[in-house]
Design a protein around this motif. Sequence first.
Motif, PDB file in Angstrom:
ATOM      1  N   THR A  75      -4.420 -10.925  -5.099  1.00  0.00           N
ATOM      2  CA  THR A  75      -5.740 -10.306  -5.189  1.00  0.00           C
ATOM      3  C   THR A  75      -6.811 -11.352  -4.978  1.00  0.00           C
ATOM      4  N   ILE A 125       2.114  -9.347  -3.306  1.00  0.00           N
ATOM      5  CA  ILE A 125       0.707  -8.938  -3.243  1.00  0.00           C
ATOM      6  C   ILE A 125      -0.123  -9.896  -4.086  1.00  0.00           C
ATOM      7  N   ARG A 139      -8.761  -2.167  -0.787  1.00  0.00           N
ATOM      8  CA  ARG A 139      -9.538  -2.342  -2.013  1.00  0.00           C
ATOM      9  C   ARG A 139      -8.683  -1.951  -3.209  1.00  0.00           C
ATOM     10  N   GLN A 140      -8.827  -2.725  -4.262  1.00  0.00           N
ATOM     11  CA  GLN A 140      -8.012  -2.466  -5.449  1.00  0.00           C
ATOM     12  C   GLN A 140      -8.561  -1.301  -6.261  1.00  0.00           C
ATOM     13  N   ASP A 141      -9.859  -1.054  -6.183  1.00  0.00           N
ATOM     14  CA  ASP A 141     -10.466  -0.016  -7.015  1.00  0.00           C
ATOM     15  C   ASP A 141     -10.472   1.359  -6.344  1.00  0.00           C
ATOM     16  N   GLN A 178     -12.983  -6.571  -5.417  1.00  0.00           N
ATOM     17  CA  GLN A 178     -11.616  -7.075  -5.487  1.00  0.00           C
ATOM     18  C   GLN A 178     -10.716  -6.339  -4.493  1.00  0.00           C
ATOM     19  N   TYR A 179      -9.907  -7.143  -3.767  1.00  0.00           N
ATOM     20  CA  TYR A 179      -8.997  -6.615  -2.757  1.00  0.00           C
ATOM     21  C   TYR A 179      -7.562  -7.037  -3.076  1.00  0.00           C
ATOM     22  N   GLU A 180      -6.598  -6.253  -2.614  1.00  0.00           N
ATOM     23  CA  GLU A 180      -5.187  -6.624  -2.608  1.00  0.00           C
ATOM     24  C   GLU A 180      -4.809  -7.061  -1.197  1.00  0.00           C
ATOM     25  N   TYR A 212      -4.455  -5.497   3.885  1.00  0.00           N
ATOM     26  CA  TYR A 212      -5.399  -5.578   2.774  1.00  0.00           C
ATOM     27  C   TYR A 212      -5.912  -4.174   2.449  1.00  0.00           C
ATOM     28  N   TYR A 257     -11.513 -11.623  -4.006  1.00  0.00           N
ATOM     29  CA  TYR A 257     -12.824 -10.974  -3.956  1.00  0.00           C
ATOM     30  C   TYR A 257     -13.484 -11.230  -2.613  1.00  0.00           C
TER      31      TYR A 257
END
Length: 970
Positions: A746, A744, A698-700, A725-727, A696, A748
């Motif tokens: 996504t 993958i 973080r997406q940002d 938000q996470y991948e 996992y 939260y």
Amino acid sequence: MTSAFEIPLEVEQLPTITAQSPSSLIAFPFDESFSVTCEAKGNPAPEFAWTKNGQEFDPLQDPRLMKEENSGTFVIPNNGNLTEYQGTYRCYATNKLGTAISTEIEFIVPHVPKFPKETIEPLKVDEGLPFVLKCNPPKGIPPLQIYWMTINLQHIEQDERVSMGLNGDLYFAHAEEKDSRRDYCCFAAFPRIRTIVQKTAMSVIIQTTNAIRERRPSLLTPPGVKSEIALVKGEDLNLECIAEDCNPTPQVEWFKIGDELPEKVTVENHGKLLVVSRAEQEDSGKYMCKAKNELGEAVHYFTVIVEEPPEWLFEPESQLSMVGSDVILKCSASGTPQPTVTWRVNGLPLKSPLPNRRILGDTIALHNAKESDSAVYQCEVSNKHGSMLVNANIMIMSKYVPHPYTPAHLAHRLQRLCSTFHDSTESVQGPRFTVHDNGSLEIYETDKDDAGQYTCYAKNIEGSSAIEAMLYVKDPTRIVVGPEEQQILIGTTSQLSCLAEYDKSFSNDFELLYLVEEGVLHIINVSHRDQGLYRCVARTPLDQDTASAWLTVLDVPDAPESLVLSEHKSRSVKLKWIPGDEHNSSTTEFIIQFEESQWEPGNWKELLRVPGNLHSTLLKLHGHVDYRFRVAGVNAVGRGPYSEPTERYKTEPAAPDRNPETIKIEGYLPHEMDINWEPLLPIEHNGPGLEYKVSYRRQDMEEDWHEHMVKRHSFVVKSTPTFVQYEIKIQAKNHQGWGPEPKIVTGYSGEDCMYLCLLLCCSSSKLIDFVFVAVNDTEEVGPLQTVDISNPHTTKWLLRDLEAVSKYKFYLRSCTTVGCGPVVSEESTTTLEASLASIHGGISTQGWFIGLMCAIALLTLIVLVACFVNRNRGGKYSVKEKEDLHPDVESQGMNDDTFCEYSDNDEKPLKGSQHSLSGDMKAGDSGDSLVDYGDEDVQFNEDGSFIGEYAGRKEKRVSAEVKSTAQTPA
């Protein structure tokens, strides 16, 4: 001379065989008895006699045999001692005019085939060299089926290197180390006698060698350079060449010398077998197989001869002739080899010729025939593929009194037989009347006007004769409603109708041959044995009519048989089967099920379905599973029973084929993220040691993947920011390796509670609880009232119908899917104007009234200021001590996470109001409530609203603890 025709039995005549057993009668051990049939007709009635192996045999002398009256048939019971009855039988039917004979009937008592008991020394073979395991099956009733299996009934895998020859031997093109085993067994199956026998197990030892042998090809079979193959027309031609697998590997090719290979030819068994289906004469000739590599070639030539059993070219026929005429009998047949012709007279070989009888090749000629020449002539043609026999009745007659035969009836035509076999002296004239050469009078389109007396005149050199016959014309018997063709499901009821019309003069003699109830045949609970041709017969003493219909019984397919696993690979195997009886409904598909022994033993699951025209399929399997399989057929009726299961087949371990799917990311608590997924099924593990790698990030943010190995199908990520938000990706792994690259997804992290202020709220909460309560002059609180505001963007709310000049305590909190935040409060007082305006609207606009109200308001303000000053001095209310005991949460509960700044340090709450909010809120609490005011509980409902009421006394003070009793689903 008169050609053959049906002679009425009332006329004296030679015997004729009408029924007999087939030329081969096999005594299967599971049959109860065996009927040796011989039936004949003649006038006088014939007597029967038998020969066995050329010697006289009288069934009546053996009390164990059952004899039928007025018949030559006898029955051999299966009492376990049948060997003494084995032999070749022939039936003789004799009367005073001659003797007819049957074809030879061979009664075969099959013995139980057995392999000889022997000690077979182990076969030692150098690695890379070819070798052959001999089967030499015992002889028995064909067909013969050969199988090579282990002692545990596991089939020996056959492929391009290992194959079974037409003679049943097992050929190894080259030896490999894995061929070493001690239990090579040859099984010979004889399905007609339901017997399978096993040869002594053979041991093979492969000796390892590092030598690489390069050599020219040679053939393991057939031996030599040429061979001759003879087969019967209509059989399949099978030519086989098995080459040793030398280095380089040879290629096998097929040719027909001087011609192209037939179009219907197929090459099977990896090029080792050439098959020509249903061979004809034109398939005869020379064929060649060639095994070739870079070092040379090996060839073998086949001379193919397609032979034929005897077939009639000219079949002798029975004849009725007059004395002094010439009689010719011709008997000729074709076949390969050319059949031999044998003549007999009354069952005895034709040896010495008579003065008026000549044998010219395949023809017998009788010149100036006499009555003594009357006899039954037998002609038998035979070669090594079979024989045929025919009886020809030759009757030489000098005089015959005409005899009426078959009384006429109303029909399209009528024929009366005046059997003088000479021209009639007088014949009936007219287009509907015909007198045949044999003296028969035929009347076409008979009607009732043709009824009357007829006289037949006949003469020959012996004299003349006449006879009278009365013709009665009756209404014909005919079936008006006959049975119809039917297709019917097994177990149901079938109805076959049969209604007939007939001449009423035969009312007492009419028969309808049907097991009927009012002309309908009922078949209840139809079974397979009910299938067949049903014939309805309407019969009178004069004539009869028949109607028939075929009853087809439909059922689900029988279970497939002879399931065989072949082409064993690490993750696949080929399954073959023989379909069961379709029961008149074509199989549309086959269902293949599997059962494994580790996870769910005994639980059968569907693997795949294949079209009904396929009888084999390649099964793709999971790794590290001990399988067995079974098959069932499906047709329009339904699914049939499943076959017997195959032997066990265990696949090798492998890495997982797929990763988990249906991944769920949920945040139940702030600063946490729960990851759950559907685990792989046990059968999908493909091997031991299954684990999951959870990754996992973080997406940002640009950061590396965080990875964890777990064995369960869930994982909790701690210390996450709120609602970020996470991948996420999840990959399966076992001891054999990793599964494919995962996808993958996504999600939260968890949400947190929201903090609000009463005067200004700017939240994204899902629900706002707005609670207010009235406070009277004694500063006691009234009943609690609740307003739920569902729009999270609402920042103000208008309350109506409040009491004039009254104090109110207001409470406000916000809730998310996680829970509810802390409560904030504020106090306010309604004005008099609102109340008067609603009660005295009529006088509110008068000047004197306005002045009075202003005076009252001024006095009230003075009183309030005095009370306020008095309270701030800590008068009789002792507020200071209470505040020291319970610090005001409103002044210290707001922190940097609140949306606005608010403080009421400059203004203290009224007596009986909430002085402070509990500062020990727990994230794991399941609900919010207000603690008691007075003696009563004050709580929140499931929807977040307050329940109960404030009933506290002015001397009591309590604090409030807020708990959430319900959560709105995400």
